[in-house]
Design an enzyme around this catalytic site. Structure first.
Site, PDB file in Angstrom:
ATOM      1  N   ARG A   1       6.567 -21.395 110.054  1.00 32.63           N
ATOM      2  CA  ARG A   1       5.777 -20.337 109.386  1.00 32.63           C
ATOM      3  C   ARG A   1       6.623 -19.083 109.120  1.00 32.63           C
ATOM      4  NH1 ARG A   1      -0.107 -20.093 111.998  1.00 32.63           N
ATOM      5  NH2 ARG A   1      -0.618 -19.197 109.965  1.00 32.63           N
ATOM      6  N   PRO A   2       7.703 -19.211 108.361  1.00 35.85           N
ATOM      7  CA  PRO A   2       8.520 -18.041 108.035  1.00 35.85           C
ATOM      8  C   PRO A   2       7.759 -17.062 107.133  1.00 35.85           C
ATOM      9  CG  PRO A   2       9.173 -19.936 106.724  1.00 35.85           C
ATOM     10  CD  PRO A   2       8.160 -20.441 107.713  1.00 35.85           C
ATOM     11  N   ILE A   3       8.358 -15.889 106.927  1.00 33.81           N
ATOM     12  CA  ILE A   3       7.729 -14.902 106.028  1.00 33.81           C
ATOM     13  C   ILE A   3       8.677 -14.514 104.898  1.00 33.81           C
ATOM     14  CG2 ILE A   3       6.146 -13.986 107.773  1.00 33.81           C
ATOM     15  CD1 ILE A   3       8.071 -11.579 108.045  1.00 33.81           C
ATOM     16  N   ASP A   4       9.566 -15.433 104.533  1.00 31.59           N
ATOM     17  CA  ASP A   4      10.554 -15.137 103.485  1.00 31.59           C
ATOM     18  C   ASP A   4       9.893 -14.751 102.155  1.00 31.59           C
ATOM     19  OD1 ASP A   4       9.859 -18.027 103.760  1.00 31.59           O
ATOM     20  OD2 ASP A   4      10.877 -18.144 101.830  1.00 31.59           O
ATOM     21  N   GLN A   5       8.767 -15.392 101.840  1.00 28.47           N
ATOM     22  CA  GLN A   5       8.102 -15.080 100.560  1.00 28.47           C
ATOM     23  C   GLN A   5       7.484 -13.680 100.581  1.00 28.47           C
ATOM     24  OE1 GLN A   5       8.169 -17.233  97.802  1.00 28.47           O
ATOM     25  NE2 GLN A   5       9.706 -18.173  99.118  1.00 28.47           N
TER      26      GLN A   5
ATOM     27  N   LYS B   1     -13.151 -15.359 109.592  1.00 30.62           N
ATOM     28  CA  LYS B   1     -11.980 -14.772 110.280  1.00 30.62           C
ATOM     29  C   LYS B   1     -10.889 -14.458 109.257  1.00 30.62           C
ATOM     30  CE  LYS B   1      -8.916 -17.616 112.291  1.00 30.62           C
ATOM     31  NZ  LYS B   1      -7.517 -17.465 111.850  1.00 30.62           N
ATOM     32  N   ASN B   2     -10.634 -15.407 108.344  1.00 36.89           N
ATOM     33  CA  ASN B   2      -9.493 -15.258 107.432  1.00 36.89           C
ATOM     34  C   ASN B   2      -9.777 -14.345 106.245  1.00 36.89           C
ATOM     35  OD1 ASN B   2      -8.136 -16.807 109.217  1.00 36.89           O
ATOM     36  ND2 ASN B   2      -8.090 -18.659 107.954  1.00 36.89           N
TER      37      ASN B   2
ATOM     38  N   ASP C   1      -7.037 -26.218 107.131  1.00 35.40           N
ATOM     39  CA  ASP C   1      -7.771 -25.787 108.331  1.00 35.40           C
ATOM     40  C   ASP C   1      -8.944 -26.694 108.665  1.00 35.40           C
ATOM     41  OD1 ASP C   1      -7.344 -22.215 107.750  1.00 35.40           O
ATOM     42  OD2 ASP C   1      -5.988 -23.783 108.447  1.00 35.40           O
TER      43      ASP C   1
ATOM     44  N   ARG D   1      -0.144 -14.112 114.182  1.00 34.72           N
ATOM     45  CA  ARG D   1       0.814 -14.065 113.078  1.00 34.72           C
ATOM     46  C   ARG D   1       0.296 -13.221 111.919  1.00 34.72           C
ATOM     47  NH1 ARG D   1       2.197 -16.179 108.687  1.00 34.72           N
ATOM     48  NH2 ARG D   1       4.234 -17.053 108.277  1.00 34.72           N
TER      49      ARG D   1
ATOM     50  N   ILE E   1       0.673 -28.956 104.063  1.00 31.73           N
ATOM     51  CA  ILE E   1       0.875 -27.505 104.160  1.00 31.73           C
ATOM     52  C   ILE E   1       1.753 -27.135 105.354  1.00 31.73           C
ATOM     53  CG2 ILE E   1      -0.273 -25.252 104.343  1.00 31.73           C
ATOM     54  CD1 ILE E   1      -0.939 -26.722 101.738  1.00 31.73           C
TER      55      ILE E   1
ATOM     56  N   ARG F   1     -10.190 -17.941 119.273  1.00 33.75           N
ATOM     57  CA  ARG F   1      -9.531 -17.169 118.210  1.00 33.75           C
ATOM     58  C   ARG F   1     -10.329 -17.257 116.913  1.00 33.75           C
ATOM     59  NH1 ARG F   1      -3.193 -17.841 117.689  1.00 33.75           N
ATOM     60  NH2 ARG F   1      -3.747 -16.245 116.168  1.00 33.75           N
TER      61      ARG F   1
HETATM   62  C1  EPZ Z   1      -3.354 -18.594 106.219  1.00 36.60           C
HETATM   63  O1  EPZ Z   1      -2.170 -18.572 106.989  1.00 36.60           O
HETATM   64  C2  EPZ Z   1      -4.486 -18.836 107.205  1.00 36.60           C
HETATM   65  N1  EPZ Z   1      -4.525 -17.729 108.174  1.00 36.60           N
HETATM   66  C3  EPZ Z   1      -4.260 -20.155 107.936  1.00 36.60           C
HETATM   67  O2  EPZ Z   1      -5.383 -20.379 108.785  1.00 36.60           O
HETATM   68  C4  EPZ Z   1      -4.211 -21.276 106.894  1.00 36.60           C
HETATM   69  O3  EPZ Z   1      -3.932 -22.498 107.547  1.00 36.60           O
HETATM   70  C5  EPZ Z   1      -3.101 -20.974 105.871  1.00 36.60           C
HETATM   71  O4  EPZ Z   1      -3.335 -19.680 105.271  1.00 36.60           O
HETATM   72  C6  EPZ Z   1      -3.059 -22.011 104.749  1.00 36.60           C
HETATM   73  O5  EPZ Z   1      -4.295 -22.040 104.098  1.00 36.60           O
HETATM   74  C7  EPZ Z   1      -5.098 -16.558 107.804  1.00 36.60           C
HETATM   75  O6  EPZ Z   1      -5.571 -16.396 106.698  1.00 36.60           O
HETATM   76  C8  EPZ Z   1      -5.114 -15.469 108.833  1.00 36.60           C
HETATM   77  P1  EPZ Z   1       0.552 -19.602 104.273  1.00 36.60           P
HETATM   78  P2  EPZ Z   1      -0.764 -18.118 106.299  1.00 36.60           P
HETATM   79  O7  EPZ Z   1       1.441 -18.427 104.147  1.00 36.60           O
HETATM   80  O8  EPZ Z   1      -1.021 -17.081 105.281  1.00 36.60           O
HETATM   81  C9  EPZ Z   1       4.866 -21.573 104.361  1.00 36.60           C
HETATM   82  C10 EPZ Z   1      -6.497 -20.886 110.782  1.00 36.60           C
HETATM   83  O9  EPZ Z   1      -6.588 -21.960 111.404  1.00 36.60           O
HETATM   84  N2  EPZ Z   1       5.384 -20.223 104.127  1.00 36.60           N
HETATM   85  O10 EPZ Z   1      -0.370 -19.935 103.147  1.00 36.60           O
HETATM   86  O11 EPZ Z   1       0.173 -17.817 107.392  1.00 36.60           O
HETATM   87  C11 EPZ Z   1       4.216 -21.732 105.726  1.00 36.60           C
HETATM   88  O12 EPZ Z   1       5.202 -22.039 106.699  1.00 36.60           O
HETATM   89  C12 EPZ Z   1      -5.163 -20.449 110.212  1.00 36.60           C
HETATM   90  O13 EPZ Z   1      -7.459 -20.113 110.551  1.00 36.60           O
HETATM   91  C13 EPZ Z   1       6.751 -20.043 103.903  1.00 36.60           C
HETATM   92  O14 EPZ Z   1       7.521 -21.000 103.918  1.00 36.60           O
HETATM   93  O15 EPZ Z   1      -0.322 -19.470 105.593  1.00 36.60           O
HETATM   94  C14 EPZ Z   1       3.254 -22.875 105.510  1.00 36.60           C
HETATM   95  O16 EPZ Z   1       3.967 -24.095 105.647  1.00 36.60           O
HETATM   96  C15 EPZ Z   1      -4.030 -21.415 110.599  1.00 36.60           C
HETATM   97  N3  EPZ Z   1       7.219 -18.792 103.673  1.00 36.60           N
HETATM   98  C16 EPZ Z   1       2.810 -22.702 104.060  1.00 36.60           C
HETATM   99  O17 EPZ Z   1       3.794 -21.840 103.452  1.00 36.60           O
HETATM  100  C17 EPZ Z   1       6.391 -17.693 103.638  1.00 36.60           C
HETATM  101  O18 EPZ Z   1       6.868 -16.567 103.403  1.00 36.60           O
HETATM  102  C18 EPZ Z   1       1.443 -22.045 103.884  1.00 36.60           C
HETATM  103  O19 EPZ Z   1       1.455 -20.877 104.665  1.00 36.60           O
HETATM  104  C19 EPZ Z   1       4.996 -17.900 103.870  1.00 36.60           C
HETATM  105  C20 EPZ Z   1       4.527 -19.166 104.094  1.00 36.60           C
END
Ligand code: EPZ
Length: 425
Positions: free
Chosen positions: A122-126, A22-23, A309, A93, A331, A401
């Site tokens: 789960r912000p998107i600031d980065q 999926k990912n 995950d 998301r 995480i 999902r």
């Molecule tokens: C991906 O989500 C996966 N989803 C998630 O899988 C997985 O848990 C996650 O990576 C971590 O490995 C997909 O690939 C579709 P992150 P993503 O950005 O990209 C923080 C599942 O069960 N963060 O690596 O959204 C965030 O809040 C799903 O299949 C910021 O603070 O995860 C989190 O605490 C769940 N600012 C951490 O970083 C940002 O701009 C990691 O999030 C982005 C993220």
């Protein structure tokens, strides 16, 4: 809403095929937006998230056809709004990962802010800081992010950017945006997940020039255009890990066909520390559960560390292990929602901050439990496989999902599991 009903007890035996990840599918569907022509993706899992992404792409103007083999033709994109609407982004998301491709290929994008979800803010600031580093003008208005590429040509410009924290989606979004930027980009402190490496492989097949995926630094030489490709999605390491735990806790003996062993070292090492035999076999992995499981100590980390995950699923193994185990989640800030439901099945788990202490082996007894998020629901299904009596898992739309018809695929292994359609929630 559907529910899944499980009669606990049988040892799982036999063979099960691991489906496409999926990912890996979701960001690759987004990458199709970058191409001048159609892209065909194969081995796609038939999941609600993949269908949601297809709805989003169609809304942007793509022609989308097929399911297991999917063709995405972005030729019609650009005439419309280039908007990822709230009702789709709040559902999934990962929709925000269309921002980088739209900005790079069409010079603008309007994406709803995703808001939080069950497992965290789960912000998107980065994502946004990385796109700004490439020259994007970013405006937050009425719950939407409006981004524009600068200048008369509306083209991004290569830059050096270091992420403040490791983010899979952020790495993927900014990497995709950089493929069509003018000049070179250097991204530091990037995610090293296999799905990031897979996306870089897909983009390079399309004509991008990316080096370093899988290491902490990715370098991208911008090009003027990318072509559509034909690509088979890699197998799902999290689905594979979920089935491995199911085999382990039922003292089973299961061969996982197409399991991506090279992407699963931390999960395999954890299972082996509990006494599970993980034996590579031609095109797969054989998993044999011991009569008695030893306790485990797990801390989730970015890849190649133990995957978040797999945290909920491995907590179920800890419940069945004899002794005190610990599971630490680093995480996400709220990823223990499976714990109260497991305790209702009889588990003895105490959460203190971001660490769960698990005291096993406690015999589980079946009852009705509620799924809250994707991986929590998977942990409840595998707990039901060993609980005495009947376990009913409600709100399994969460499960759908990320797992394709899991009940149909576990039954041939001996699981007594069925789906009841339209049950009350
Ligand atoms: C991906 O989500 C996966 N989803 C998630 O899988 C997985 O848990 C996650 O990576 C971590 O490995 C997909 O690939 C579709 P992150 P993503 O950005 O990209 C923080 C599942 O069960 N963060 O690596 O959204 C965030 O809040 C799903 O299949 C910021 O603070 O995860 C989190 O605490 C769940 N600012 C951490 O970083 C940002 O701009 C990691 O999030 C982005 C993220």
């Amino acid at each position: 809403m559907d529910k899944i009903v499980i009669h606990g007890g049988p040892r799982l035996r036999g063979e099960i095929r691991v489906l496409g990840a999926k990912n890996a599918a979701l960001p690759t569907q987004c990458a199709a937006l970058l191409a001048d022509g159609p892209t065909t993706l194969r081995h796609l899992p038939q999941l609600s998230d993949v269908r949601t992404m297809n709805r989003l792409l169609t809304g942007l103007g793509c022609e989308v056809a097929g399911e297991r083999t999917l063709t995405i033709d972005p030729t019609g994109v650009g005439a419309g709004s280039l908007e990822a609407p709230y009702d789709l982004v709040k559902t999934m998301r990962a929709s925000v990962t269309v921002m980088g491709p739209l900005l790079a290929r069409y010079g603008r994008a309007r994406v709803s802010l995703p808001g939080g979800c069950a497992i965290g803010a789960r912000p998107i600031d980065q994502h946004l800081r990385g796109l700004e580093a490439l020259g994007a003008e970013v405006t937050l208005k009425h719950g939407y992010v409006e981004t524009r590429a600068p200048g008369p040509e509306h083209r991004l410009k290569g830059a050096r950017f270091k992420f403040d924290l490791v983010t899979v989606g952020g790495t993927q979004n900014v990497m995709m945006a950089a493929t069509l930027a003018r000049g070179s980009t250097r991204l530091e402190n990037v995610a090293r997940e296999p799905e990031v490496v897979e996306l870089a492989l897909v983009l390079n097949k399309m004509g991008a020039r990316i080096r370093g995926a899988g290491t902490p630094v990715i370098e991208i030489e911008g090009v003027d255009s990318l072509s559509g490709i034909d690509h088979a999605i890699l197998p799902d390491r999290i689905e594979a890990g979920t089935f491995m735990v199911a085999a382990a806790i039922t003292r089973g003996d299961v061969v996982l066909k197409d399991a991506p062993v090279d992407h699963m070292h931390s999960v395999i090492e954890t299972l082996e520390s509990a006494g599970v035999v993980c034996q590579p076999v031609p095109d797969g992995l054989r998993v044999i559960g011991p009569e008695e499981l030893a306790p485990i100590h797990v801390t989730t980390l970015p890849h190649p560390g133990f995957p978040t995950d797999m945290q909920a699923q491995m907590t179920v193994l800890a419940v069945m292990a004899k002794g005190r185990s610990t599971v630490t989640e680093t995480i996400f800030e709220n990823r223990f929602m499976h714990v109260p439901e497991l305790c209702r099945l009889g588990a003895d788990i105490r959460v203190n901050g971001n660490t769960a202490e698990v005291f096993g082996a406690t015999p589980l007894s079946g009852t009705t439990v509620m799924a809250t998020d994707l991986r929590a629901s998977a942990s409840l299904v595998i707990a039901g496989l060993v609980a005495d009596g009947v376990t009913e898992v409600r709100r399994v739309y969460h499960l759908d999902r990320g797992y394709e018809t899991i009940e149909k695929r576990l039954r041939p292994l001996g699981a007594r599991i069925e789906r009841v359609h339209g049950a009350k929630s």
